[in-house]
Design a protein around this motif. Structure first.
Motif, PDB file in Angstrom:
ATOM      1  N   MET A 191       0.967  -1.280  -0.043  1.00 41.72           N
ATOM      2  CA  MET A 191       0.007  -0.276  -0.060  1.00 41.72           C
ATOM      3  C   MET A 191       0.894   1.306  -0.019  1.00 41.72           C
ATOM      4  O   MET A 191       1.817   1.334   0.675  1.00 41.72           O
ATOM      5  CB  MET A 191      -0.958   0.192   1.257  1.00 41.72           C
ATOM      6  CG  MET A 191      -1.955   1.098   1.212  1.00 41.72           C
ATOM      7  SD  MET A 191      -2.814   1.314   2.984  1.00 41.72           S
ATOM      8  CE  MET A 191      -3.528  -0.340   3.092  1.00 41.72           C
ATOM      9  N   ILE A 211       0.422   5.418   0.686  1.00 45.21           N
ATOM     10  CA  ILE A 211      -0.141   6.520   1.263  1.00 45.21           C
ATOM     11  C   ILE A 211       0.532   7.713   1.301  1.00 45.21           C
ATOM     12  O   ILE A 211       1.623   7.918   1.518  1.00 45.21           O
ATOM     13  CB  ILE A 211      -0.457   6.319   2.754  1.00 45.21           C
ATOM     14  CG1 ILE A 211      -1.195   4.897   2.751  1.00 45.21           C
ATOM     15  CG2 ILE A 211      -1.327   7.258   3.349  1.00 45.21           C
ATOM     16  CD1 ILE A 211      -1.254   4.244   4.338  1.00 45.21           C
ATOM     17  N   VAL A 251      -4.811   7.491  -0.675  1.00 46.49           N
ATOM     18  CA  VAL A 251      -4.110   6.085  -0.458  1.00 46.49           C
ATOM     19  C   VAL A 251      -4.293   5.158  -1.752  1.00 46.49           C
ATOM     20  O   VAL A 251      -5.558   5.132  -2.350  1.00 46.49           O
ATOM     21  CB  VAL A 251      -5.129   5.265   0.625  1.00 46.49           C
ATOM     22  CG1 VAL A 251      -4.517   3.883   0.949  1.00 46.49           C
ATOM     23  CG2 VAL A 251      -4.963   6.367   1.921  1.00 46.49           C
ATOM     24  N   LEU A 252      -3.360   4.456  -1.957  1.00 48.66           N
ATOM     25  CA  LEU A 252      -3.185   3.589  -3.236  1.00 48.66           C
ATOM     26  C   LEU A 252      -3.144   2.087  -2.618  1.00 48.66           C
ATOM     27  O   LEU A 252      -2.121   1.644  -2.468  1.00 48.66           O
ATOM     28  CB  LEU A 252      -2.130   3.925  -4.172  1.00 48.66           C
ATOM     29  CG  LEU A 252      -2.334   5.356  -4.791  1.00 48.66           C
ATOM     30  CD1 LEU A 252      -0.712   5.644  -5.395  1.00 48.66           C
ATOM     31  CD2 LEU A 252      -3.420   5.605  -5.774  1.00 48.66           C
ATOM     32  N   GLU A 253      -4.169   1.441  -2.469  1.00 52.80           N
ATOM     33  CA  GLU A 253      -4.332   0.326  -1.498  1.00 52.80           C
ATOM     34  C   GLU A 253      -3.500  -0.952  -2.520  1.00 52.80           C
ATOM     35  O   GLU A 253      -2.945  -1.805  -2.075  1.00 52.80           O
ATOM     36  CB  GLU A 253      -5.539  -0.098  -1.373  1.00 52.80           C
ATOM     37  CG  GLU A 253      -6.310   0.727  -0.410  1.00 52.80           C
ATOM     38  CD  GLU A 253      -7.725   0.218   0.351  1.00 52.80           C
ATOM     39  OE1 GLU A 253      -7.764  -0.982  -0.159  1.00 52.80           O
ATOM     40  OE2 GLU A 253      -8.107   0.788   1.172  1.00 52.80           O
ATOM     41  N   ASN A 254      -3.522  -0.892  -3.756  1.00 57.41           N
ATOM     42  CA  ASN A 254      -3.256  -1.972  -4.673  1.00 57.41           C
ATOM     43  C   ASN A 254      -1.795  -1.801  -5.105  1.00 57.41           C
ATOM     44  O   ASN A 254      -1.431  -2.603  -6.095  1.00 57.41           O
ATOM     45  CB  ASN A 254      -4.027  -2.208  -5.868  1.00 57.41           C
ATOM     46  CG  ASN A 254      -5.430  -2.643  -5.433  1.00 57.41           C
ATOM     47  OD1 ASN A 254      -5.566  -3.489  -4.404  1.00 57.41           O
ATOM     48  ND2 ASN A 254      -6.543  -2.097  -6.094  1.00 57.41           N
ATOM     49  N   HIS A 311       1.938  -2.162  -4.578  1.00 58.80           N
ATOM     50  CA  HIS A 311       2.966  -2.787  -3.413  1.00 58.80           C
ATOM     51  C   HIS A 311       4.221  -2.854  -4.068  1.00 58.80           C
ATOM     52  O   HIS A 311       4.556  -2.680  -5.093  1.00 58.80           O
ATOM     53  CB  HIS A 311       2.599  -4.392  -3.301  1.00 58.80           C
ATOM     54  CG  HIS A 311       1.172  -4.589  -2.984  1.00 58.80           C
ATOM     55  ND1 HIS A 311       0.810  -4.338  -1.884  1.00 58.80           N
ATOM     56  CD2 HIS A 311       0.027  -4.773  -3.902  1.00 58.80           C
ATOM     57  CE1 HIS A 311      -0.686  -4.540  -1.588  1.00 58.80           C
ATOM     58  NE2 HIS A 311      -1.038  -4.894  -3.196  1.00 58.80           N
ATOM     59  N   LYS A 317       3.316   0.889   2.971  1.00 62.84           N
ATOM     60  CA  LYS A 317       2.905  -0.083   4.058  1.00 62.84           C
ATOM     61  C   LYS A 317       2.435  -1.285   3.550  1.00 62.84           C
ATOM     62  O   LYS A 317       1.882  -1.584   2.428  1.00 62.84           O
ATOM     63  CB  LYS A 317       1.579   0.717   4.789  1.00 62.84           C
ATOM     64  CG  LYS A 317       1.211   0.074   6.013  1.00 62.84           C
ATOM     65  CD  LYS A 317       0.043   1.201   6.451  1.00 62.84           C
ATOM     66  CE  LYS A 317      -0.474   0.881   7.863  1.00 62.84           C
ATOM     67  NZ  LYS A 317       0.560   1.170   8.865  1.00 62.84           N
ATOM     68  N   ASP A 318       2.750  -2.233   4.483  1.00 65.22           N
ATOM     69  CA  ASP A 318       2.369  -3.745   3.803  1.00 65.22           C
ATOM     70  C   ASP A 318       1.088  -3.964   3.837  1.00 65.22           C
ATOM     71  O   ASP A 318       0.206  -3.363   4.785  1.00 65.22           O
ATOM     72  CB  ASP A 318       3.132  -4.830   4.636  1.00 65.22           C
ATOM     73  CG  ASP A 318       4.834  -5.004   4.489  1.00 65.22           C
ATOM     74  OD1 ASP A 318       4.933  -4.461   3.541  1.00 65.22           O
ATOM     75  OD2 ASP A 318       5.602  -5.256   5.500  1.00 65.22           O
TER      76      ASP A 318
END
Length: 237
Positions: free
Chosen positions: A1, A3, A123-126, A128, A236-237
């Motif tokens: 993730m 942020i 936030v960009l959740e996808n 990694h 963030k993991d």
């Protein structure tokens, strides 16, 4: 993730764009991580510090400085090898806005310029970032972010913006997993690549005299609508 806790830009002309939308290129994140790793290992390893110091005080070519310093550090500490970062990090259009940005001069303690540019926050959740050396990178990023924020706190002390940088310092210390400073957040040459040497008078004076560049940050970019300095984020993991 991924942020972005404060507004983030890529460059003055805006974000890159293709048929799928606007995006941050892989290099924007890679450069932020590399700046941190370079700082950390120069700070940690006296031999590396001396090698870089010698390089910087023997008339380096301006355009090659960042690349050559990274080459010195990564030859001994190849922690960035094999890191996985998406080539294009697409940004939701609803989180992009054209904002007034002001340039705050750290020496004069005043705004010296302003302009409008594209800003992303969210936030960009996808998204990694993966690496076998992620713990080493995390340690480097925390060390670098602390040092960068400490410098800015020193310059912003007793100004109306001191509380802003104190909040950033608290987040780095207590909340953010892998703190990063991304994109266009200062007009400083090399951004934070030479952070370790900002306090080394001999190196600073040599570069000013021989190359006519001052590596210390003269300014930071400020977003008045949301009362924040640009570029702070977290992996963030």
């Amino acid at each position: 993730m991924l942020i972005f806790w404060s507004g983030t830009s890529f460059e003055k002309n805006g974000f890159l764009e293709d048929e799928k939308g606007k995006f941050l290129p892989r290099n924007a994140i890679l450069e932020a991580l590399e700046s941190a790793v370079v700082f950390y290992y120069i700070k940690k390893d006296k031999e590396i510090e001396n090698l870089v110091k010698k390089y910087l005080t023997t008339k380096p070519k301006i355009k090659e400085i960042s690349r050559e310093i990274k080459k010195i550090v990564f030859k001994k500490y190849p922690v960035m090898e094999g890191i996985e970062i998406p080539e294009k990090i697409y940004l939701p259009k609803e989180n992009i806005s054209k904002e007034l940005v002001k340039v705050y001069d750290l020496e004069k303690k005043e705004f010296t310029n302003s302009f409008k540019m594209e800003i992303f926050k969210g936030v960009l959740e996808n998204v990694h970032v993966k690496s076998e050396n992620i713990e080493k990178i995390k340690t480097a990023c925390k060390s670098y972010a602390r040092a960068l924020a400490e410098y800015e706190h020193k310059e912003l002390k007793n100004t109306e913006f001191e509380d802003l940088i104190v909040d950033i310092q608290n987040s780095i210390a207590n909340e953010w997993e892998i703190p990063i400073r991304v994109g266009y957040w200062t007009n400083t040459p090399y951004k934070g690549d030479l952070l370790f040497f900002w306090r080394i008078k001999e190196v600073r004076e040599y570069l000013i005299k021989e190359l006519d560049i001052d590596i210390r940050p003269k300014d930071v970019l400020y977003l008045p609508r949301t009362n924040e300095f640009l570029g702070w984020g977290e992996i963030k993991d």
